[in-house]
Design a protein around this motif. Structure first.
Motif, short mmCIF file in Angstrom:
data_model
loop_
_atom_site.label_atom_id
_atom_site.label_comp_id
_atom_site.label_asym_id
_atom_site.label_seq_id
_atom_site.Cartn_x
_atom_site.Cartn_y
_atom_site.Cartn_z
N UNK A 1 37.56 66.60 -72.36
CA UNK A 1 37.05 67.89 -72.84
C UNK A 1 36.66 68.76 -71.65
N UNK A 2 37.14 70.00 -71.63
CA UNK A 2 36.86 70.90 -70.52
C UNK A 2 35.62 71.74 -70.82
N UNK A 3 34.99 72.25 -69.77
CA UNK A 3 33.89 73.17 -69.93
C UNK A 3 34.42 74.46 -70.56
N UNK A 4 33.82 74.86 -71.65
CA UNK A 4 34.27 76.06 -72.35
C UNK A 4 33.11 76.67 -73.12
N UNK A 5 33.20 77.97 -73.37
CA UNK A 5 32.18 78.67 -74.15
C UNK A 5 32.21 78.24 -75.60
N UNK A 6 31.05 78.34 -76.25
CA UNK A 6 30.99 78.15 -77.68
C UNK A 6 31.54 79.38 -78.40
N UNK A 7 31.82 79.22 -79.68
CA UNK A 7 32.44 80.31 -80.44
C UNK A 7 31.57 81.56 -80.50
N UNK A 8 30.25 81.40 -80.65
CA UNK A 8 29.36 82.56 -80.71
C UNK A 8 29.32 83.30 -79.39
N UNK A 9 29.37 82.58 -78.29
CA UNK A 9 29.37 83.21 -76.97
C UNK A 9 30.65 84.03 -76.77
N UNK A 10 31.78 83.47 -77.21
CA UNK A 10 33.04 84.20 -77.11
C UNK A 10 32.98 85.48 -77.94
N UNK A 11 32.46 85.38 -79.16
CA UNK A 11 32.35 86.55 -80.04
C UNK A 11 31.43 87.62 -79.45
N UNK A 12 30.43 87.18 -78.68
CA UNK A 12 29.49 88.12 -78.07
C UNK A 12 30.05 88.76 -76.80
N UNK A 13 31.26 88.37 -76.40
CA UNK A 13 31.89 89.02 -75.26
C UNK A 13 31.73 88.33 -73.92
N UNK A 14 31.22 87.09 -73.93
CA UNK A 14 31.04 86.37 -72.67
C UNK A 14 32.36 85.80 -72.17
N UNK A 15 32.47 85.68 -70.86
CA UNK A 15 33.59 85.01 -70.21
C UNK A 15 33.04 83.83 -69.42
N UNK A 16 33.92 82.97 -68.92
CA UNK A 16 33.46 81.82 -68.14
C UNK A 16 34.45 81.53 -67.03
N UNK A 17 33.92 81.14 -65.88
CA UNK A 17 34.74 80.64 -64.79
C UNK A 17 34.21 79.24 -64.45
N UNK A 18 35.12 78.28 -64.46
CA UNK A 18 34.76 76.88 -64.29
C UNK A 18 35.19 76.40 -62.91
N UNK A 19 34.31 75.62 -62.26
CA UNK A 19 34.59 75.05 -60.95
C UNK A 19 34.52 73.53 -61.05
N UNK A 20 35.46 72.85 -60.42
CA UNK A 20 35.39 71.39 -60.36
C UNK A 20 34.16 70.96 -59.57
N UNK A 21 33.89 71.68 -58.49
CA UNK A 21 32.71 71.46 -57.65
C UNK A 21 32.43 72.76 -56.90
N UNK A 22 31.15 73.04 -56.67
CA UNK A 22 30.79 74.28 -55.98
C UNK A 22 29.45 74.08 -55.30
N UNK A 23 29.20 74.86 -54.26
CA UNK A 23 27.91 74.78 -53.59
C UNK A 23 26.78 75.21 -54.49
N UNK A 24 26.87 76.43 -55.05
CA UNK A 24 25.81 76.96 -55.90
C UNK A 24 26.40 77.95 -56.89
N UNK A 25 26.20 77.71 -58.17
CA UNK A 25 26.69 78.66 -59.17
C UNK A 25 25.91 79.97 -59.10
N UNK A 26 24.61 79.92 -58.77
CA UNK A 26 23.84 81.15 -58.63
C UNK A 26 24.36 82.00 -57.48
#
Length: 266
Positions: free
Chosen positions: A1-26
């Motif tokens: 299962x991949x990291x993905x937005x929930x249905x309500x978040x998609x409907x609210x206009x959110x997008x997502x960018x997924x990283x296998x590994x990263x220093x800091x998401x902030x």
């Protein structure tokens, strides 16, 4: 299962960018804001190698934990933006409660919100929230809310005892948690509504507050304030009632409750 937005978040206009590994998401979210990204967009990973929490404390997410930051650019004052952290705590608490209720093994885990930015499970730190804001070119405010949750592992060198969902017996993945979190974030972000709905956020937050009515010790630098945790005010400050009956608003600090209060003040 991949990291993905929930249905309500998609409907609210959110997008997502997924990283296998990263220093800091902030850090990634704020860098994108400086480059013109206006959001709303999530940056998420199950392995964060150089994250940080409040007071520049390291926040490392080993593989399997969840590090997620949401970026929104908005027309609000920094003081108003700061109150969005309380909505984030409610969103995560609600997501955790949902997943616990769905567990195949009956569990009764007490999730509480610790002022100003932690989520506790059975009185141990399960998650931390870091909110950062910066003015961008058009005069608006880029607001990044980072949420780090101990899904499979917890650090042992924290000032407050920490735990993980796995240690608590909840068999859930970072992917399932993120989908639930993104949906509840969309709901609580709408309630918050650029700060206009903070009264309702405050009311709900207090229903889940850790240590409300208990003895607290707040350390901020060399300063220590002790008393009873009375409430939070309409700006999000913690209100401490001293033995003399004074009510003191606290804008920032490390909080220790009841049995740990004297240790925290030591």
């Amino acid at each position: 299962m991949a990291l993905a937005l929930g249905a309500e978040a998609v409907s609210a206009g959110y997008r997502v960018e997924v990283f296998d590994s990263i220093g800091s998401t902030n850090a990634e979210a704020m860098a994108r804001a400086r480059d013109g990204e206006a959001g709303p967009i999530w940056f998420v990973t199950t392995e964060q190698t150089a994250g940080r929490g409040r007071r520049q404390r390291p926040w490392i997410a080993p593989r399997g934990n969840l590090a997620a930051s949401v970026l929104e650019v908005m027309d609000v004052a920094p003081g108003v933006a700061a109150s969005l952290g309380f909505a984030a705590g409610l969103a995560l608490q609600a997501a955790l409660a949902d997943l616990t209720a769905q567990s195949e093994i009956p569990l009764a885990i007490d999730y509480r919100l610790k002022w100003p930015n932690d989520v506790l499970a059975e009185s141990q730190k399960l998650a931390g929230i870091l909110l950062e804001a910066e003015a961008v070119a058009d005069g608006r405010l880029a607001v990044v809310v980072g949420i780090g949750t101990n899904v499979v592992a917890a650090p042992s060198d924290t000032p407050y005892p920490a735990t993980s969902l796995k240690a608590l017996g909840l068999d859930v993945t970072a992917e399932r948690l993120f989908a639930a979190l993104s949906d509840h974030w969309a709901s609580y972000r709408a309630i918050w509504d650029h700060g206009w709905g903070f009264a309702e956020i405050r009311r709900q937050w207090l229903q889940h507050a850790a240590g409300l009515g208990e003895t607290v010790s707040i350390r901020s630098g060399a300063s220590i304030v002790e008393g009873l945790f009375d409430s939070i005010d309409d700006t999000g400050c913690l209100i401490v009632r001293t033995p003399e009956g004074r009510q003191i608003p606290i804008a920032a600090g490390d909080v220790y409750f009841s049995a740990t209060a004297s240790a925290g003040a030591a």
